[in-house]
Design an enzyme around this catalytic site. Structure first.
Site, PDB file in Angstrom:
ATOM      1  N   HIS A   1      42.410  54.209  35.994  1.00 53.15           N
ATOM      2  CA  HIS A   1      42.183  53.049  35.129  1.00 53.15           C
ATOM      3  C   HIS A   1      43.122  53.045  33.927  1.00 53.15           C
ATOM      4  O   HIS A   1      43.446  51.974  33.399  1.00 53.15           O
ATOM      5  CB  HIS A   1      40.741  53.035  34.631  1.00 53.15           C
ATOM      6  CG  HIS A   1      40.461  51.944  33.644  1.00 53.15           C
ATOM      7  ND1 HIS A   1      40.402  50.615  34.013  1.00 53.15           N
ATOM      8  CD2 HIS A   1      40.268  51.970  32.306  1.00 53.15           C
ATOM      9  CE1 HIS A   1      40.169  49.872  32.941  1.00 53.15           C
ATOM     10  NE2 HIS A   1      40.084  50.658  31.895  1.00 53.15           N
ATOM     11  N   CYS A   2      43.600  54.216  33.496  1.00 54.48           N
ATOM     12  CA  CYS A   2      44.277  54.299  32.192  1.00 54.48           C
ATOM     13  C   CYS A   2      45.769  54.014  32.240  1.00 54.48           C
ATOM     14  O   CYS A   2      46.251  53.054  31.643  1.00 54.48           O
ATOM     15  CB  CYS A   2      44.026  55.671  31.575  1.00 54.48           C
ATOM     16  SG  CYS A   2      42.302  55.978  31.135  1.00 54.48           S
ATOM     17  N   LEU A   3      46.539  54.869  32.935  1.00 57.90           N
ATOM     18  CA  LEU A   3      47.990  54.793  32.810  1.00 57.90           C
ATOM     19  C   LEU A   3      48.602  53.487  33.301  1.00 57.90           C
ATOM     20  O   LEU A   3      49.552  52.995  32.679  1.00 57.90           O
ATOM     21  CB  LEU A   3      48.646  55.987  33.521  1.00 57.90           C
ATOM     22  CG  LEU A   3      48.368  57.357  32.902  1.00 57.90           C
ATOM     23  CD1 LEU A   3      49.328  58.394  33.460  1.00 57.90           C
ATOM     24  CD2 LEU A   3      48.495  57.326  31.387  1.00 57.90           C
TER      25      LEU A   3
END
Length: 424
Positions: free
Chosen positions: A265-267
């Site tokens: 979900h983040c990078l």
């Protein structure tokens, strides 16, 4: 209410990869917790003691339920009467812009239940200014109570790293902030009961930006080494040996390793939040982020092109060849396939006409792309493959068997040491 007086009532809005570990830890710490989620099937699973993420086991959920202080719920009526509410909902991108619809929905759902003295914390990753410009006005919309004056509001970015055996929720330092000094103190006091160390910062904007910096730092450095890997291949240099050599320097260098792209979900998302905010507010481009996005987004295409070249050297076309992918999750030892570059590689090979098989015992079969056959690693599947591509190096895969029976391998993770293995 203090711990000596009895358990505080906590509501955690969102029971996913961030919210569920927080919920379980809050129950362990003695809080009375409502785990709220709009996904009724998820709530039903939790109510029956079943997990759906790597870092929380069925036993963890069952133990939380057994205390009588954990209530999974999809009923907004259960949001009432909270002392602390924490919002841990997704913040994806939509057409390149932040999608805060879930944050807005959570704030709107909590607003009728805000009361004097309560504390509301946003944990969802977002751009600087969201807490005070978007979140607070929605919390204040249903009545005369005001953030800071009547109730507390803060921001504390999540730092969940799925499947990390060393750093979990409790021992990872927690950044905390508030819209005013009283809010900051309340947020810090809450998390001090959950984690070993809280790290207060001067304001919510600083806390929001700190989260984006953490992930942008990783994103940019992964892009650097990914592009280096592409150039090293063309120059006939082993990029892994280069990284190993540089990593012996005891100062001024931090090793990052190449791979088929970035996922989770983040990078793939968080740095774009920062780039979007800079462009919207300042009218400028965040060039490092945009270059990193370009490099990392094209790594699955590069892997597919390397697979094509590998097969060509064997006088085979991709069209009609059988390619076995080892690992579909976005990271090692995780069942999380969100935005996984391995999934993109699978789609690219399918588009080229390959018969694509995949072995990943950790992911749910529902995450496997249509057209990809999920198989087990065996002597037969390895020998039958025209090419084996290592995309996620789970420990549970039988790498000794792979080394013995797969002599046509493209390894994007440097998992295999057999002579002749084609590495990224």
């Amino acid at each position: 209410m203090t711990a000596a007086q009895g358990p505080d009532r906590v509501v955690v809005v969102g029971q996913g990869y961030v919210g569920l570990p927080l919920t379980v830890r809050a129950v362990e710490a003695g809080f009375d917790v409502v785990g709220f989620d709009v996904d009724k099937s998820r709530v039903d699973r939790l109510s029956h003691g079943l997990t759906f993420i790597d870092d929380v086991t069925d036993d963890d959920v069952a133990a939380a339920l057994a205390t009588g202080r954990f209530r999974p719920s999809a009923d907004p009526a259960d949001l009432t009467g909270f002392d602390v509410a924490v919002v841990t909902v997704p913040t994806p991108l939509a057409d390149g812009a932040p999608d805060l619809s879930a944050v807005r929905a959570a704030a709107t759902a909590l607003a009728p239940h805000v009361r004097a003295g309560c504390c509301v914390v946003l944990e969802s990753t977002t751009y600087p200014g969201t807490t005070e410009e978007v979140f607070v006005p929605l919390l204040e919309a249903d009545g005369p109570l005001r953030a800071g004056r009547d109730f507390r509001v803060g921001y504390s970015p999540e730092r969940i790293d799925p499947s990390n055996p060393t750093w979990g929720f409790r021992n990872t330092p927690k950044i905390v902030s508030g819209v005013d000094a009283g809010s900051a103190d309340a947020v810090a006091a809450f998390y001090a009961r959950l984690v070993d160390r809280v790290v207060p910062v001067s304001g919510t904007r600083e806390a929001e930006l700190a989260k984006l910096l953490e992930n942008t730092f990783r994103h940019v450095n992964i892009a650097l080494v990914n592009e280096l890997a592409v150039f090293c291949h063309g120059l006939g240099i082993d990029v892994w040996s280069v990284v190993d050599a540089a990593a012996t320097k005891p100062f001024g260098f931090m090793p990052f390793t190449p791979g088929p792209g970035v996922g989770g979900h983040c990078l793939p998302i968080d740095p774009s939040y920062l780039s979007w905010q800079v462009r919207r507010t300042l009218g400028q481009n965040f060039r490092f982020v945009e270059i990193a996005n370009d490099v990392n987004e094209h790594m699955p295409d590069y892997v597919a092109s390397r697979a094509t070249a590998h097969l060509n050297r064997k006088r085979k076309a991709v069209n009609g060849s059988t390619v076995l992918l080892l690992g579909l999750a976005y990271k090692r030892n995780s069942g999380d396939a969100r935005n996984s570059p391995a999934i993109t590689v699978a789609h690219r090979l399918l588009d080229l006409g390959a018969t694509v098989l995949a072995a990943d015992p950790l992911i749910d079969a529902a995450q496997v792309p249509p057209g990809v056959a999920l198989v087990e690693v065996s002597e037969e599947t390895l020998a039958a493959a025209d090419l084996v591509v290592v995309l996620t190096d789970h420990d549970v895969l039988d790498w000794e068997l792979v080394g013995r029976f797969a002599d046509r391998v493209l390894d994007t993770r440097r998992r295999l040491v057999e002579p002749g293995t084609d590495r990224l």
